[in-house]
Scaffold this motif. Structure first.
Motif, mmCIF file in Angstrom:
data_model
loop_
_atom_site.group_PDB
_atom_site.id
_atom_site.type_symbol
_atom_site.label_atom_id
_atom_site.label_comp_id
_atom_site.label_asym_id
_atom_site.label_seq_id
_atom_site.Cartn_x
_atom_site.Cartn_y
_atom_site.Cartn_z
ATOM 1 N N ALA A 1 16.844 -59.381 66.072
ATOM 2 C CA ALA A 1 17.544 -59.345 65.182
ATOM 3 C C ALA A 1 17.105 -59.023 63.475
ATOM 4 C CB ALA A 1 18.193 -60.872 64.896
ATOM 5 N N LYS A 2 17.573 -58.132 63.297
ATOM 6 C CA LYS A 2 17.460 -57.594 61.682
ATOM 7 C C LYS A 2 17.563 -59.016 61.264
ATOM 8 C CE LYS A 2 20.411 -56.739 58.906
ATOM 9 N NZ LYS A 2 20.970 -56.682 57.755
ATOM 10 N N ASP B 1 19.261 -58.962 68.808
ATOM 11 C CA ASP B 1 20.209 -58.924 67.954
ATOM 12 C C ASP B 1 20.993 -59.022 68.353
ATOM 13 O OD1 ASP B 1 21.672 -57.491 65.661
ATOM 14 O OD2 ASP B 1 20.061 -57.032 64.844
#
Ligand code: EPZ
Length: 436
Positions: free
Chosen positions: A21-22, A232
């Motif tokens: 996940a960014k 993400d």
């Protein structure tokens, strides 16, 4: 200038591996410098925003060793100052996480005001209120946030607005404060929980992350850890939407299905078939989809970061749909681009009234920001004929190998690099290309 050339009309079918996940990675990377011991972080997505964050951390003395594309060793013991001068950091919203991390560890931070996607007013008053509540003085001067504290003391902080960034920042500033901090009306997003789990693995004492009351007992220091970032949610949701838009059949792999419920519930409501297992979710769309109403809300509500993708689908569904954006005040800019593909959408304030059309037709369109850019690509993949999507650098901020993953699912999409004499705004760094 890089562009996507897309020939639409092919259903996307297959499996896609989802990366880290960014938005969790940005917080965790910043927090990794809060110990003097070496931290190992796995599943860091290789996207522009994470690369800019690491470059800024290096600029103040953090040592970062890349073990493979997604694994880094980070050591913050040689940080020599707490003033971030790196130009690239101004372009990313998450620059503000360095304020919480540096203030929490060194009681001192000077970081340029955050940039990021232009989604309307994006205040940081709740971050500042939280830092001040812990005893810091905070001023904004010459475009930078300057925070300093002789001592940070635990406090009771009530967030006036549910904010992911402010919740994460106050957690970071509070983990090594004296005594107990309580954050009320905290954000509950999966990346808030991931950041708290990461800090707890370094010896912090944070309880309640994922609920709206978070309790933190300050500890004197943090230690080394090895940590894997969660998948993400928004990347996965975007591919599920691509299945729905193209009448396809996509399985997202390596996901936490619970995080995707708020997204696929809407897809199911408009007629997609959804199947979930331990770490996979599959969406199949056959035939025309139906209409619905969507309102973006903090987690576990429908995420604002999926709003443009959902609107693109509803633009081709039967009947009239209503989408209300309640988190940001300027997140419908892409609607003008979508109109070039033949959509029929009226925006009134923060509400889009969508009359479904039979199908979109290919056009030249520009990505206005990260998620809207991804949504327009999905629209182009569903459209009849060829589209050209420009300004793909926005999309590259948050989607790793976007065109390659879509091509593997059968999408006819190509990344081309066309020289542009006006373009001179990239520099090479040890982590790749970043916006300067
Ligand atoms: C995070 O932004 C994400 N960014 C965004 O993702 C996401 O859209 C957003 O949360 C909402 O989920 C990162 O994690 C780096 P907020 P953030 O603080 O933290 C207002 C993407 O595409 N507000 O939860 O900036 C604010 O203006 C990006 O990956 C205040 O008024 O969002 C907004 O209306 C885009 N004062 C609302 O709260 C404050 O001090 C929610 O913002 C802080 C926020």
């Amino acid at each position: 200038m890089e562009k996507y050339i897309i020939k639409g009309g092919t259903p996307l079918v297959g499996e896609v591996e989802i990366g880290g996940a960014k938005n969790a990675a940005l917080a965790i990377l910043a927090a990794s410098i809060m110990t003097d011991e070496t931290v190992l972080i796995e599943n860091v997505p290789d996207v522009r925003d994470t690369n800019v964050m690491m470059q800024s951390m290096e600029s103040i003395g953090a040592q970062i060793v890349k073990l493979d594309r997604h694994t880094y060793k980070i050591n913050g013991s040689r940080i020599h100052n707490q003033v971030i001068l790196n130009e690239g950091i101004k372009k990313i919203r998450a620059s503000y996480y360095l304020i919480g991390a540096l203030l929490g560890k060194y009681r001192n931070a000077e970081v340029p005001l955050p940039g990021g996607c232009n989604l309307g007013t994006r205040a940081i008053d709740q971050h500042i209120k939280g830092f001040r509540g812990l005893g810091a003085t905070v001023n904004v001067r010459h475009g930078s946030v300057i925070a300093h504290a002789e001592n940070l003391r635990g406090a009771h902080i009530f967030m006036d607005k549910v904010s992911v960034g402010a919740t994460i920042n106050v957690i970071m500033a509070a983990v090594m404060a004296e005594g107990r901090t309580v954050i009320e009306n905290a954000a509950k997003e999966p990346h808030v929980v991931d950041l708290a789990n990461f800090l707890n693995s370094m010896g912090a004492n944070i309880k309640g992350a994922g609920t709206d009351v978070i309790r933190i007992n300050g500890v004197p220091k943090l230690h080394k850890t090895e940590y894997t970032i969660i998948p993400d949610q928004i990347e996965a949701g975007t591919y599920l939407m691509a299945a729905a838009a193209t009448q396809g059949d996509i399985t997202v792999k390596n996901v936490i299905p619970k995080h995707l419920e708020c997204i696929y519930a809407k897809l199911s409501e408009i007629g997609c078939q959804v199947q979930e297992s331990d770490d996979e979710v599959r969406v199949v769309a056959t035939g025309k989809l139906g209409n619905t109403q969507v309102k973006t809300l903090p987690y576990p509500g429908f995420p604002t970061d999926m709003q443009p993708q959902m609107t693109v689908i509803l633009g081709m569904s039967q009947g009239i749909s209503i989408v209300t954006e309640s988190i940001f005040d300027n997140r419908f800019k892409y609607v003008d681009e979508l109109a070039r593909m033949g959509s029929d959408i009226k925006v009134e304030g923060n509400t889009a009234i969508i009359t479904g059309v039979d199908r979109y037709t290919g056009a030249e369109i520009a990505a206005p920001d990260l998620r809207a850019g991804a949504a327009l690509v999905i629209g182009a993949l569903a459209a009849e004929g060829e589209s050209v999507v420009t300004d793909v650098r926005y999309i590259q901020r948050g989607y790793e190998d976007f065109h390659l993953k879509l091509a593997k699912l059968g999408g006819q999409i190509e990344l081309v690099d066309v020289p542009d004499e006006n373009e001179n705004n990239y520099t090479e760094t040890s982590f790749g290309k970043v916006v300067s």
